[in-house]
Write a protein that holds these residues in place. Structure first.
Motif: not given
Ligand SMILES: Nc1ncnc2c1ncn2[C@@H]1O[C@H](COP(=O)(O)OP(=O)(O)OP(=O)(O)O)[C@@H](O)[C@H]1O
Ligand SMILES: [Mg+2]
Lengths: 308, 362
Positions: A201-203, A220-221, A223-229
């Motif tokens: 959540t800090d991000q 920007f936050v 979607l990139p975090h989800l890319s692996r999943a």
């Protein structure tokens, strides 16, 4: 800092322990051998049989007329226009269901990650289609939802005075895509939701301080975090979508014409309707090659994704 | 100019009030440090100033302007998070320039600005790396850089150094101090670290349970704690508290009887206490001397901690209380020794039954 109450004297090292190395050494290979052998048999035997049959002229209607034919099965299959149609349909099916499940799955994951009353129940409902077996869900869609006379969709459109759509006759491939998407959306949602929940959540707060509005935040936050999943979902789903069968078997039977005949269904037609074991085996080998080509691309892109 | 003013700020989560009316004035270029025990509301207060939490009631002014409902990015603040909160898929330069990207600044200009800040923070060789390939200290620098890029009026730091090792923390502390010097910006800083609070702060705000216990310069809090909580919170090791009885009230101060019978005269005014009252005496470990000639209290050594330059003795005194005594580093004592100690009344504090400090006699 030392403390006087604590005894800091160094104990002499304990006598060298002999107990760790057991007297009779069993080689590690011997220990893993049973499972390796079982796996090899599991994999190699069917593959070897498929290869062997692929080079045989072998029709179950004429079992005595069995002989080695060289590559005749392959030339016959590869020159069969139906094979190429079925490969095309397989790719269209895989690609469109992937796009739909991942696209909708991502949006729903973002939605279900928000606080709202009844969220727990909504999550369970959204995930439950995954627990319905493909044959059953295909039947539900065929007889209760998409049926031109009794189906819910038809009744709704008729109620609006628009007439009814005969889904499986007019839009057969789209119907299959809808059914499979409905079955697999929960899987994508489940994986992507857990991935979203692991986002710090800090991000998000840092991005808000930087001036990110909801759309930018997603782009920007989140979607990139989800890319692996997403890559993992795509890979797992592809493996299953390449071999979709039950839904087609139950609803359209590959038709009308070849409109919904994918590779798996094509092989089934060859083997069990024409009783051509040799041709079906050749088709199976072609399917293996196709799966490997797709897997190669996927594994590459996933590996690239996991790198960062 | 960048001042921050809090007027009777409150925060309630569903039914628990965690910030219970805070009034605070932060001047331009001031370095304010929030301290307090865990859970007292330091982060919540800072996040309300940042705009990440709604303000339940009260008024927040930045540069005299009402800010309660202004979104976080429009308040002219930048925040550095304890976890750094860097964007893992962006390079260092992209991380720092993200706010500019959102503001629509062209790429070349963004990179220029990131480079400029990178130079200040010695991050230049790392600009094209991803955060995953940085050390903790470097990540911390990037997080600070991301704040610097925005040229904020006020910097907010929530325990920025607590994930670093002791040596690096010392170094970053110095860098923060010089950054404050060179930027001349207003800074609000949350920490648990006594040394950070004492060295960095112009003004320390001591919080407990959602209220301010005391506001003051570091030395003021050290020398004139308003109550027992503040006295016990500042300083390391902590202040010793002994139950004492008032044995005399005179012009030069109050005479108190220590456990064990010794007496000490503390130069304070007897505001609301009288002869015979039981009150609390507070004395810092560094203000107790081992003195065989005129001891005021005797004690038995339980534990000895050698710190090199000093030695901390945990001493059990009459009545069963344990005191910490700071002795010279090479003092020869051993466990279970009985040692005589002298407590200087001029360096003591007295707290009444409500734990409020008795005022010094002037
Ligand atoms: N979302 C929330 N809902 C309810 N209570 C909360 C919520 N967030 C924080 N609190 C409570 O508010 C109080 C203050 O929390 P806060 O994070 O500000 O403490 P802190 O002073 O920063 O502590 P620490 O030093 O451990 O970081 C705590 O008691 C916490 O339990
Ligand atoms: Mg906190």
């Amino acid at each position: 800092m030392t403390s006087s109450v604590v005894t800091t004297a160094q104990d002499p090292p304990p006598p060298a322990a002999q107990t760790t190395s057991s007297p009779q050494k069993v080689p590690a290979l011997a220990l893993v051998a049973p499972s390796v052998i079982a796996l090899l048999l599991w994999m190699i035997v069917p593959l070897a049989m498929a290869i062997w049959f692929a080079f045989q002229r072998y029709n179950l209607l004429l079992p005595d007329n069995r002989a080695f034919t060289g590559i005749a099965n392959f030339t016959y299959i590869l020159t069969d226009p139906a094979l190429w149609v079925s490969i095309g349909i397989t790719l269209v099916l895989v690609a469109s269901v992937l796009v739909i499940t991942i696209g909708l799955g991502t949006l729903l994951a973002v939605l279900f990650n928000q606080e709202f009353p009844g969220r727990g129940i909504a999550r369970v409902l959204a995930i439950s289609p995954f627990f319905v077996m493909p044959t059953v869900s295909a039947l539900i869609w065929k007889n209760m939802l998409m049926h031109p006379v009794n189906g819910l969709l038809a009744q709704m459109t008729r109620g609006l005075g628009l007439g009814a759509v005969d889904w499986f006759a007019d839009f057969p491939l789209i119907s299959i895509i809808i059914i499979v998407s409905w079955e697999w959306l929960p899987f994508a949602l489940l994986i992507l939701l857990t991935a979203i929940q692991s986002l710090d959540t800090d991000q998000i707060e840092a991005a808000r301080m930087d001036g990110a509005k909801p759309l930018a935040l997603f782009r920007f936050v989140v979607l990139p975090h989800l890319s692996r999943a997403i890559a993992v979902v795509a890979m797992i789903e592809t493996i299953f979508f390449l071999t979709i069968f039950a839904e087609i078997f139950v609803t359209t039977g590959g038709g009308p014409g070849l409109a919904t005949t994918n590779l798996a269904y094509y092989i089934y037609l060859k083997a069990l309707l024409e009783f051509d074991v040799g041709g079906a085996s050749a088709g199976g080998l072609i399917a293996v090659v196709l799966a490997n080509i797709v897997a190669l691309f996927l594994v590459r892109s996933v590996a690239k994704n996991l790198d960062t | 100019m960048s001042t921050v003013t809090l007027k009777n700020i409150r925060k309630t989560y569903t039914d628990t009030e965690v910030i219970k009316g805070i009034d605070l004035d932060i001047d331009d270029r001031e370095f304010v440090v929030f301290v307090g025990p865990s859970g007292c509301g330091k982060s919540t207060l800072m996040r309300m100033i940042a705009g990440l939490e709604d303000i339940t009631s009260g008024e927040l002014l930045i540069d005299g302007q009402h800010m309660n409902n202004v979104p976080p990015d429009k308040r002219g603040l930048a925040m550095v998070f304890q976890t750094y909160a860097l964007y893992p898929h962006m390079t260092v330069a992209e991380n720092m320039a993200f706010s500019l990207r959102l503001a629509g600044v062209p790429k070349a200009q963004r990179y220029e600005r990131a480079k400029e800040v990178g130079r200040v923070l010695q991050l230049e060789p790392l600009l094209d790396r991803k955060p995953g390939a940085l050390s903790g200290g470097q990540r911390q620098r990037v997080a600070i850089g991301r704040a610097l890029v925005r040229k904020p009026k006020v910097f907010l730091f929530d325990e920025p150094l607590s994930n670093l090792d002791a040596a690096l923390r010392g170094q970053m502390r110095l860098e923060l101090a010089s950054l404050h010097e060179s930027l001349q910006a207003t800074m609000i800083y949350v920490t648990h670290d006594q040394i950070e609070a004492m060295t960095l702060a112009d003004k320390i705000v001591v919080l407990q349970g959602g209220v301010i216990e005391q506001i003051g310069a570091p030395m003021e809090l050290y020398n004139h704690p308003r109550n027992k909580f503040v006295a016990g919170f500042r300083g390391s090791p902590k202040m010793n508290f002994l139950p004492v009885a008032i044995a005399g009230v005179g012009a030069s101060g109050i005479t108190v009887k220590l456990p064990g019978g010794g007496t000490v005269v503390v130069p304070v005014r007897p505001a609301n206490v009288q002869l015979g009252d039981r009150i609390t005496l507070g004395v810092r470990p560094e203000h107790i001397r081992i003195d065989a000639e005129n001891p005021t209290i005797m004690g038995e050594v339980l534990v000895i901690e050698h710190l090199g330059d000093a030695t901390s003795l945990y001493v059990k005194v009459a009545g069963g209380d344990t005191m910490i005594v700071q002795a010279e580093g090479n003092r020869q004592v051993s466990v279970r020794d009985r040692i005589p100690m002298r407590i200087d009344g001029n360096l003591c504090h007295l707290f009444d039954a409500n734990d409020i400090t008795l005022p010094k006699a002037s």
